[in-house]
Design an enzyme around this catalytic site. Structure first.
Site, PDB file in Angstrom:
ATOM      1  N   SER A  79       0.851  -1.193   0.000  1.00 25.01           N
ATOM      2  CA  SER A  79       0.000   0.000   0.000  1.00 25.01           C
ATOM      3  C   SER A  79       0.884   1.240   0.000  1.00 25.01           C
ATOM      4  O   SER A  79       1.958   1.251   0.610  1.00 25.01           O
ATOM      5  CB  SER A  79      -0.878   0.018   1.253  1.00 25.01           C
ATOM      6  OG  SER A  79      -1.477   1.298   1.370  1.00 25.01           O
ATOM      7  N   SER A 155      -8.093  16.328  -8.108  1.00 22.95           N
ATOM      8  CA  SER A 155      -9.355  16.032  -8.760  1.00 22.95           C
ATOM      9  C   SER A 155     -10.207  17.295  -8.851  1.00 22.95           C
ATOM     10  O   SER A 155     -10.125  18.172  -7.979  1.00 22.95           O
ATOM     11  CB  SER A 155     -10.106  14.978  -7.949  1.00 22.95           C
ATOM     12  OG  SER A 155     -11.476  14.983  -8.289  1.00 22.95           O
ATOM     13  N   TYR A 168     -13.140  12.999  -0.039  1.00 26.77           N
ATOM     14  CA  TYR A 168     -12.253  12.843  -1.196  1.00 26.77           C
ATOM     15  C   TYR A 168     -11.757  14.202  -1.695  1.00 26.77           C
ATOM     16  O   TYR A 168     -10.550  14.415  -1.946  1.00 26.77           O
ATOM     17  CB  TYR A 168     -13.049  12.102  -2.283  1.00 26.77           C
ATOM     18  CG  TYR A 168     -12.360  11.882  -3.599  1.00 26.77           C
ATOM     19  CD1 TYR A 168     -11.399  10.886  -3.758  1.00 26.77           C
ATOM     20  CD2 TYR A 168     -12.715  12.645  -4.721  1.00 26.77           C
ATOM     21  CE1 TYR A 168     -10.807  10.668  -4.997  1.00 26.77           C
ATOM     22  CE2 TYR A 168     -12.136  12.428  -5.950  1.00 26.77           C
ATOM     23  CZ  TYR A 168     -11.176  11.449  -6.087  1.00 26.77           C
ATOM     24  OH  TYR A 168     -10.592  11.223  -7.306  1.00 26.77           O
ATOM     25  N   LYS A 172      -7.932  15.522  -1.899  1.00 28.70           N
ATOM     26  CA  LYS A 172      -7.373  15.823  -3.211  1.00 28.70           C
ATOM     27  C   LYS A 172      -6.799  17.244  -3.263  1.00 28.70           C
ATOM     28  O   LYS A 172      -5.783  17.488  -3.921  1.00 28.70           O
ATOM     29  CB  LYS A 172      -8.452  15.647  -4.291  1.00 28.70           C
ATOM     30  CG  LYS A 172      -8.721  14.187  -4.639  1.00 28.70           C
ATOM     31  CD  LYS A 172      -7.444  13.478  -5.018  1.00 28.70           C
ATOM     32  CE  LYS A 172      -7.628  12.285  -5.909  1.00 28.70           C
ATOM     33  NZ  LYS A 172      -6.357  11.537  -6.069  1.00 28.70           N
ATOM     34  N   GLY A 201     -12.329   7.424 -18.047  1.00 25.94           N
ATOM     35  CA  GLY A 201     -13.175   6.288 -17.705  1.00 25.94           C
ATOM     36  C   GLY A 201     -12.324   5.229 -17.018  1.00 25.94           C
ATOM     37  O   GLY A 201     -11.253   4.881 -17.488  1.00 25.94           O
ATOM     38  N   SER A 202     -12.789   4.768 -15.838  1.00 23.91           N
ATOM     39  CA  SER A 202     -12.061   3.719 -15.122  1.00 23.91           C
ATOM     40  C   SER A 202     -13.059   3.026 -14.201  1.00 23.91           C
ATOM     41  O   SER A 202     -14.210   3.451 -14.102  1.00 23.91           O
ATOM     42  CB  SER A 202     -10.926   4.328 -14.300  1.00 23.91           C
ATOM     43  OG  SER A 202     -11.468   5.065 -13.221  1.00 23.91           O
ATOM     44  N   GLY A 410      16.250  54.107  -9.399  1.00 24.63           N
ATOM     45  CA  GLY A 410      16.244  54.105 -10.860  1.00 24.63           C
ATOM     46  C   GLY A 410      17.495  54.707 -11.472  1.00 24.63           C
ATOM     47  O   GLY A 410      18.149  54.096 -12.300  1.00 24.63           O
ATOM     48  N   HIS A 518      19.873  43.174   1.091  1.00 29.05           N
ATOM     49  CA  HIS A 518      21.229  42.923   0.612  1.00 29.05           C
ATOM     50  C   HIS A 518      21.990  41.906   1.456  1.00 29.05           C
ATOM     51  O   HIS A 518      23.160  41.657   1.206  1.00 29.05           O
ATOM     52  CB  HIS A 518      22.001  44.246   0.562  1.00 29.05           C
ATOM     53  CG  HIS A 518      21.297  45.284  -0.251  1.00 29.05           C
ATOM     54  ND1 HIS A 518      21.116  45.159  -1.605  1.00 29.05           N
ATOM     55  CD2 HIS A 518      20.668  46.440   0.111  1.00 29.05           C
ATOM     56  CE1 HIS A 518      20.435  46.214  -2.051  1.00 29.05           C
ATOM     57  NE2 HIS A 518      20.152  46.990  -1.031  1.00 29.05           N
ATOM     58  N   GLY A 536      22.757  48.685  -5.695  1.00 30.85           N
ATOM     59  CA  GLY A 536      23.006  49.326  -6.991  1.00 30.85           C
ATOM     60  C   GLY A 536      24.150  50.333  -6.870  1.00 30.85           C
ATOM     61  O   GLY A 536      25.003  50.440  -7.752  1.00 30.85           O
ATOM     62  N   PHE A 566      20.193  52.431 -13.306  1.00 32.35           N
ATOM     63  CA  PHE A 566      20.279  51.051 -12.807  1.00 32.35           C
ATOM     64  C   PHE A 566      19.312  50.182 -13.607  1.00 32.35           C
ATOM     65  O   PHE A 566      18.120  50.470 -13.667  1.00 32.35           O
ATOM     66  CB  PHE A 566      19.944  50.989 -11.321  1.00 32.35           C
ATOM     67  CG  PHE A 566      20.905  51.785 -10.485  1.00 32.35           C
ATOM     68  CD1 PHE A 566      22.207  51.337 -10.301  1.00 32.35           C
ATOM     69  CD2 PHE A 566      20.538  52.993  -9.915  1.00 32.35           C
ATOM     70  CE1 PHE A 566      23.112  52.075  -9.560  1.00 32.35           C
ATOM     71  CE2 PHE A 566      21.435  53.734  -9.170  1.00 32.35           C
ATOM     72  CZ  PHE A 566      22.723  53.280  -8.994  1.00 32.35           C
TER      73      PHE A 566
HETATM   74  P1  NAI Z   1      -8.690   3.137 -10.543  1.00 36.56           P
HETATM   75  O1  NAI Z   1      -9.542   2.671  -9.417  1.00 36.56           O
HETATM   76  O2  NAI Z   1      -8.880   2.472 -11.864  1.00 36.56           O
HETATM   77  O3  NAI Z   1      -7.173   3.047 -10.165  1.00 36.56           O
HETATM   78  C1  NAI Z   1      -6.685   3.278  -8.889  1.00 36.56           C
HETATM   79  C2  NAI Z   1      -5.722   2.184  -8.549  1.00 36.56           C
HETATM   80  O4  NAI Z   1      -5.143   2.428  -7.301  1.00 36.56           O
HETATM   81  C3  NAI Z   1      -6.378   0.828  -8.419  1.00 36.56           C
HETATM   82  O5  NAI Z   1      -5.762  -0.081  -9.278  1.00 36.56           O
HETATM   83  C4  NAI Z   1      -6.195   0.476  -6.959  1.00 36.56           C
HETATM   84  O6  NAI Z   1      -6.028  -0.920  -6.727  1.00 36.56           O
HETATM   85  C5  NAI Z   1      -4.993   1.225  -6.591  1.00 36.56           C
HETATM   86  N1  NAI Z   1      -4.918   1.476  -5.164  1.00 36.56           N
HETATM   87  C6  NAI Z   1      -5.929   1.836  -4.340  1.00 36.56           C
HETATM   88  N2  NAI Z   1      -5.469   1.959  -3.074  1.00 36.56           N
HETATM   89  C7  NAI Z   1      -4.149   1.673  -3.104  1.00 36.56           C
HETATM   90  C8  NAI Z   1      -3.148   1.663  -2.111  1.00 36.56           C
HETATM   91  N3  NAI Z   1      -3.413   1.961  -0.853  1.00 36.56           N
HETATM   92  N4  NAI Z   1      -1.897   1.372  -2.482  1.00 36.56           N
HETATM   93  C9  NAI Z   1      -1.602   1.056  -3.771  1.00 36.56           C
HETATM   94  N5  NAI Z   1      -2.534   1.044  -4.742  1.00 36.56           N
HETATM   95  C10 NAI Z   1      -3.798   1.359  -4.418  1.00 36.56           C
HETATM   96  O7  NAI Z   1      -8.986   4.663 -10.667  1.00 36.56           O
HETATM   97  P2  NAI Z   1      -8.448   5.770 -11.725  1.00 36.56           P
HETATM   98  O8  NAI Z   1      -9.632   6.423 -12.275  1.00 36.56           O
HETATM   99  O9  NAI Z   1      -7.465   5.213 -12.618  1.00 36.56           O
HETATM  100  O10 NAI Z   1      -7.827   6.779 -10.733  1.00 36.56           O
HETATM  101  C11 NAI Z   1      -6.447   7.068 -10.673  1.00 36.56           C
HETATM  102  C12 NAI Z   1      -6.263   8.313  -9.882  1.00 36.56           C
HETATM  103  O11 NAI Z   1      -6.881   9.397 -10.545  1.00 36.56           O
HETATM  104  C13 NAI Z   1      -6.877   8.311  -8.499  1.00 36.56           C
HETATM  105  O12 NAI Z   1      -6.051   8.982  -7.598  1.00 36.56           O
HETATM  106  C14 NAI Z   1      -8.144   9.055  -8.658  1.00 36.56           C
HETATM  107  O13 NAI Z   1      -8.614   9.621  -7.460  1.00 36.56           O
HETATM  108  C15 NAI Z   1      -7.761  10.068  -9.668  1.00 36.56           C
HETATM  109  N6  NAI Z   1      -8.857  10.656 -10.438  1.00 36.56           N
HETATM  110  C16 NAI Z   1      -9.455   9.979 -11.405  1.00 36.56           C
HETATM  111  C17 NAI Z   1     -10.473  10.566 -12.129  1.00 36.56           C
HETATM  112  C18 NAI Z   1     -11.084   9.886 -13.259  1.00 36.56           C
HETATM  113  O14 NAI Z   1     -11.899  10.530 -13.976  1.00 36.56           O
HETATM  114  N7  NAI Z   1     -10.754   8.646 -13.515  1.00 36.56           N
HETATM  115  C19 NAI Z   1     -10.987  11.888 -11.799  1.00 36.56           C
HETATM  116  C20 NAI Z   1     -10.218  12.556 -10.790  1.00 36.56           C
HETATM  117  C21 NAI Z   1      -9.206  11.934 -10.120  1.00 36.56           C
END
Ligand code: NAI
Length: 739
Positions: A79, A155, A168, A172, A201-202, A410, A518, A536, A566
């Site tokens: 972690s 974020s 969150y 952030k 997207g994730s 100046g 200075h 100066g 200057f």
């Molecule tokens: P994600 O959930 O796909 O990826 C985050 C990864 O971090 C995961 O694979 C997770 O296993 C890992 N993780 C979580 N806790 C952990 C820990 N304690 N130690 C090690 N790894 C850990 O999410 P995503 O979207 O890829 O997010 C990546 C970053 O971007 C995050 O910090 C998120 O808050 C930030 N973010 C994403 C946005 C988005 O639109 N996707 C928007 C704003 C911020």
């Protein structure tokens, strides 16, 4: 095309790289040759559970792609809360750490009242504390190798707020605060830190975004920004970027001009805040402070304004007009007179402060009181007068309600009427000669006359530029200001150099300019400099010494006057290079910092007394001058109308006509007594105005080819005494000098 951005040999740690954005980063770095640590705890998006498969899969992907140009990857399953372990993996596997991308994250969305302690804490532990732990573990290694790139992930929820994301969003934006300071602390070790607020997207966003958007917003549209910010060639530091869908934008802070709602010696009230609310919140002409120094400077300005003016509620921190309304009254105002006494100790300390040294045997007379020809450097004349600029001086003139904390020196003019005594007491009279409105600031022109008993020894003119207080509708130029003169365009006739010591400013300040700018690094940093700067006037002293050494054999009696502008600051330790051009008895010069090539003193000159002495003119030489004909003609024409003209003019003019830089003849036009008189030689009584001009330029003026005012501003014509009277002289030249 410029070469592609590669990361060969660079060791990159990406946290949370088992999926989403982190995976895209890890793949992109590896593709460009980096050695990547793919970290992922492998739990779910709420931070529950753990496992190795997420990280392993990405490492496997990189290995499969493997080729010559692709880097290597290794997995880590710890972690981010245990940052040391992640960095250890990097060091054990690849021997170094160059880039840290803090990306790992989880969500615990809840409306505010439903956020439990655990929801709050785990979000802060993973995002903010995790970024801190990992970065701190890498920091000292980066410092040692004098290189590092750090990326933070914030974020839009933190920047703008978002329903259900109080925990969150707070964490952030905490990360952004962390980055802001790391950018400052890391700068000197080439460690840059930037922050992104991505949209992609994730698995994290699939709970909050529609499915097709999750598909469309690919992490691959964010990764290129991350790679650029983490590349060694990228100079960006402390930036915040929103990025998504292939678009990237930079964010910054903006601040309204605001309103001062407090009056001097009166309590500040909530009603005053209410009554000024619209202006407090009005973003027109907003400022964009980039640093805490810029931000605090505004606050300090407010303190100054309230305390010095007792200003009304209608002053914004940037508005000048009302603050400058008392200027008209300040012009012509005299400062309380003061005396400056000094002994050989002060003159020697000054000489050492401006670089005189026993290394140069000819300097001994400036630093050893036992020398037969012990002399005080002419530029010590500014030290005698400088008290007028300090407490009790300029800053305390009623009606001059300017923030002198923002004042820059100046220009400087110094004229000596005889060499400064080796010790003594001079009485100084200072007067505000003029105040100019330069738009971006105000120029205060101050004249200081220093007397020994009744005898005028030297005259100083200080021009001080006060930043940000212009635009009050005042005049832009002044005939009272001694004009700076551009240096010739040919290569210099002589160049002298001196390396200043690191202690130069520390030494120079002992001559009485105690400004902490200075010497005190934190004060210098607040003022926006990377370290304390040289005075100066110290550079001024070095340059004048160079001129005196090169063209007057260190003979202080040959020093007449100096004018400088200057242009830029100098840091102690830099090399000063004085470039000089001889044109008669005027030595034009400019001073550069050799290391940077920057011009630090520009448009400058020293006027020397000719080696043979001013009064060495001979009548026969005078007789060969063209101007002699003109004076003869004036004398002839005045014969009939003299009495009438005397009534109109009522002044005595003395002329110094120069040839080849030397005074070749003196003439007096006496239009004060009887029916007037024109004769060769200095005025029998005292002259009201003395005009110095070359024979050639005099003829140009007489023939109407050279405007006398232009000649004055370009330095071709110099006038002493009552300059305004020369207006009347113009009439004489026009009416009586035509040949
Ligand atoms: P994600 O959930 O796909 O990826 C985050 C990864 O971090 C995961 O694979 C997770 O296993 C890992 N993780 C979580 N806790 C952990 C820990 N304690 N130690 C090690 N790894 C850990 O999410 P995503 O979207 O890829 O997010 C990546 C970053 O971007 C995050 O910090 C998120 O808050 C930030 N973010 C994403 C946005 C988005 O639109 N996707 C928007 C704003 C911020």
């Amino acid at each position: 095309m410029a070469s592609p951005l590669r990361f060969d040999g660079r060791v990159v740690l990406v946290t949370g790289a088992g999926g989403g954005l982190g995976r895209a980063y890890a793949l992109a770095f590896a593709e460009r040759g980096a050695l990547v640590i793919v970290n992922d705890l492998g739990g779910d998006f709420k931070g529950v559970g753990k496992g190795s498969s997420a990280a392993d899969k990405v490492v496997e992907e990189i290995r499969r792609k493997g080729g010559k140009a692709v880097g290597k990857a290794v997995a880590n399953y710890d972690s981010v809360e245990e940052g040391e372990k992640l960095v250890k993996t990097a060091l054990n596997t690849f021997g170094r750490i160059d880039v840290v991308v803090n990306n790992a994250g989880i969500l615990r969305d809840r409306s505010f009242s439903r956020i439990s302690d655990e929801d709050w804490d785990i979000i802060h532990r993973v995002h903010l504390r995790g970024s801190f732990q990992v970065t701190r573990a890498a920091w000292d290694h980066m410092k040692k190798q004098n290189y590092g790139r750090i990326l933070m992930t914030a974020s839009a929820s933190g920047i703008y707020g978002n329903f259900g994301q109080a925990n969150y969003g707070a964490a952030k934006l905490g990360i952004l605060g962390l980055c802001n300071t790391l950018a400052i602390e890391g700068r000197k070790n080439n460690i840059h830190c930037n922050t992104i607020a991505p949209s992609a997207g994730s698995r994290m966003t699939e709970t909050v975004m529609p499915e097709d958007l999750v598909e469309a917003l690919k992490p691959e549209y964010v990764a290129p920004l991350v790679l650029w910010l983490c590349h060694e060639s990228c100079e960006e530091n402390g930036g915040l970027f929103e990025v998504g869908a292939g678009w990237i934008g930079k964010l910054r802070w903006e601040r309204t001009l605001g309103a001062i709602v407090r009056k001097r010696n009166q309590p500040m009230t909530p009603e005053a805040v209410r009554d000024n609310w619209e202006r407090i919140c009005d973003f027109s002409n907003a400022s964009k402070p980039k640093t805490i120094q810029e931000s605090t400077a505004g606050i300090i300005e407010v303190l100054h304004k309230v305390d010095s003016e007792g200003v009304s509620q209608n002053h914004t921190s940037h508005a000048a007009p009302a603050a400058t309304s008392g200027f008209a009254g300040a012009v012509g105002r005299k400062l309380p007179s003061f005396s400056s006494s000094y002994t050989e100790l002060q003159t020697i300390m000054y000489a050492l402060g401006v670089g005189a040294s026993v290394k140069n045997p000819k300097d001994l007379k400036f630093v050893y009181e036992g020398s037969a020809d012990f002399s005080c450097l002419p530029t010590f004349g500014v030290i005698v007068a400088q008290k007028s600029m300090m407490s009790g001086g300029l800053a305390e003139i009623p009606g001059l309600s300017l923030n002198l904390a923002k004042a820059l020196h100046g220009e400087q003019y110094l004229e000596l009427y005889k060499p400064l005594p080796r010790s003594g007491e001079l009485k100084c009279e200072a007067v505000i000669a003029d105040i100019l409105d330069k738009g971006s600031g105000t120029v205060i022109v101050m004249d200081v006359y220093s007397y020994s008993g009744k005898e005028l020894i030297c005259y100083n003119q200080f021009s001080v530029f006060v930043v940000g207080s212009g635009g009050f509708g005042g005049k832009r130029t002044s005939d009272k200001l001694k004009a700076a003169v551009a240096v010739p365009s040919r290569p210099p006739d002589a160049v002298l150099r001196d390396v200043t010591s690191l202690d130069q400013a520390a030494l120079y300040r002992l001559s009485g300019d105690w400004n902490p700018l200075h010497i005190d690094p934190s004060f210098a940093s607040i003022a926006g400099f990377k370290k304390p700067i040289l005075h100066g006037l110290c550079t001024f002293g070095f340059s004048a010494r160079h001129v005196l050494q090169q063209f007057a054999d260190n003979d202080v009696s040959r020093f007449k006057a100096i004018k400088v502008r200057f242009a830029k600051p100098v840091y102690p330790g830099q090399t000063l290079q004085t470039e000089m051009w001889k044109e008669g008895n005027r030595i034009h010069f400019q001073t550069k910092v050799q290391e940077t090539g920057d011009i630090v003193i520009s448009n400058a000159y020293v006027d020397l007394v000719p080696a043979s002495g001013v009064s060495a003119q001979t009548p026969s030489e005078g007789g060969e001058l063209q101007s002699a004909l003109v004076f003869g003609e004036i004398a002839r024409r005045l014969k009939n109308v003299g009495r009438e003209v005397v009534k109109k003019v009522n002044a005595v003019f003395e002329w110094h006509i120069t040839k080849g830089g030397t005074v070749a003849a003196k003439w007096t036009i006496d239009l004060k007594s009887g029916s007037g008189e024109v004769y060769q030689g200095p005025a029998k009584g005292s002259a009201d105005t003395t005009i110095i001009i070359s024979d050639e330029d005099f003829m140009e003026v007489v023939m109407g080819k050279l405007d006398p005012q232009k000649a004055f501003f370009s330095g071709k014509l110099k006038a002493r005494g009552n300059i305004m009277l020369s207006q009347k002289l113009q009439m004489i030249l026009k009416d009586y000098a035509k040949l």
